[in-house]
Design a protein around this motif. Structure first.
Motif, short mmCIF file in Angstrom:
data_model
loop_
_atom_site.label_atom_id
_atom_site.label_comp_id
_atom_site.label_asym_id
_atom_site.label_seq_id
_atom_site.Cartn_x
_atom_site.Cartn_y
_atom_site.Cartn_z
N SER A 52 0.83 -1.19 0.00
CA SER A 52 0.00 0.00 0.00
C SER A 52 0.87 1.25 0.00
O SER A 52 2.08 1.20 0.20
CB SER A 52 -0.93 0.01 1.21
OG SER A 52 -0.19 0.02 2.42
N GLY A 56 1.75 0.06 4.96
CA GLY A 56 1.11 -0.64 6.05
C GLY A 56 0.47 -1.97 5.68
O GLY A 56 0.19 -2.78 6.56
N ARG A 57 0.21 -2.18 4.41
CA ARG A 57 -0.39 -3.43 3.95
C ARG A 57 0.48 -4.04 2.87
O ARG A 57 0.98 -3.34 2.00
CB ARG A 57 -1.80 -3.19 3.41
CG ARG A 57 -2.82 -2.76 4.46
CD ARG A 57 -4.20 -2.69 3.85
NE ARG A 57 -5.22 -2.35 4.84
CZ ARG A 57 -6.52 -2.33 4.58
NH1 ARG A 57 -6.97 -2.65 3.37
NH2 ARG A 57 -7.37 -1.99 5.54
N THR A 58 0.63 -5.34 2.94
CA THR A 58 1.34 -6.09 1.91
C THR A 58 0.54 -7.32 1.54
O THR A 58 -0.29 -7.81 2.32
CB THR A 58 2.74 -6.50 2.36
OG1 THR A 58 2.65 -7.29 3.56
CG2 THR A 58 3.61 -5.28 2.63
N TYR A 59 0.80 -7.83 0.35
CA TYR A 59 0.13 -9.02 -0.13
C TYR A 59 1.09 -9.77 -1.03
O TYR A 59 1.79 -9.16 -1.85
CB TYR A 59 -1.14 -8.66 -0.90
CG TYR A 59 -2.10 -9.81 -1.08
CD1 TYR A 59 -3.07 -10.07 -0.12
CD2 TYR A 59 -2.04 -10.62 -2.20
CE1 TYR A 59 -3.95 -11.12 -0.27
CE2 TYR A 59 -2.92 -11.68 -2.36
CZ TYR A 59 -3.88 -11.92 -1.39
OH TYR A 59 -4.75 -12.96 -1.54
N TRP A 102 -5.32 1.36 -3.20
CA TRP A 102 -5.19 0.00 -2.73
C TRP A 102 -6.56 -0.68 -2.80
O TRP A 102 -7.57 -0.10 -2.42
CB TRP A 102 -4.68 -0.04 -1.29
CG TRP A 102 -4.61 -1.40 -0.70
CD1 TRP A 102 -5.55 -2.02 0.06
CD2 TRP A 102 -3.52 -2.33 -0.82
NE1 TRP A 102 -5.13 -3.27 0.43
CE2 TRP A 102 -3.88 -3.49 -0.10
CE3 TRP A 102 -2.29 -2.28 -1.45
CZ2 TRP A 102 -3.05 -4.60 0.00
CZ3 TRP A 102 -1.45 -3.38 -1.36
CH2 TRP A 102 -1.83 -4.52 -0.65
#
Length: 125
Positions: A52, A56-59, A102
């Motif tokens: 993101s 703060g966000r990962t995938y 995102w």
């Protein structure tokens, strides 16, 4: 317009590591969600990892989870992909991409507006 340039690819032995970088320039104000994809000869472009705008966000794709790590340094307008425990099946051209937001579509190419030219990663056995 945003320009993305990947670097850090090369030839490594199986089990080795590489760190890819994606440097952004142009209209880089604001934090884009970023993704890494890869494409091997004769195969479709495959999602690898996304992060993101804030970091703060990962995938991750299941195939790389636990081996690859995506990170970013917004002050440097750069996104990284640390690749460990490389396998021959990781051989591909790796491309970075930028998205305006995102969402679940970050795992598909449809989310992204800008693409780099790619850097070759070759893993020998």
């Amino acid at each position: 317009q945003v320009q993305l340039v990947e670097s850090g690819g090369g030839l490594v032995q199986a089990g080795g590591s590489l760190r890819l970088s994606c440097a952004a320039s142009g209209r880089t104000s604001g934090n884009y969600a970023m993704g890494w994809f890869r494409q091997a000869p004769g195969k479709e472009r495959e999602f690898v990892a996304a992060i993101s705008g804030s970091g703060g966000r990962t995938y991750y794709a299941d195939s790389v989870k636990g081996r690859f790590t995506i990170s970013r340094d917004n002050a440097k307008n750069t996104v990284y992909l640390q690749m460990n425990s490389l396998k021959s099946e990781d051989t591909a051209v790796y491309l970075c991409a930028a998205a305006g937001a995102w969402g679940e579509a970050v795992v598909t190419t449809l989310q992204y507006s800008y693409w780099g030219q790619g850097t070759q990663v070759t893993v020998s056995s």
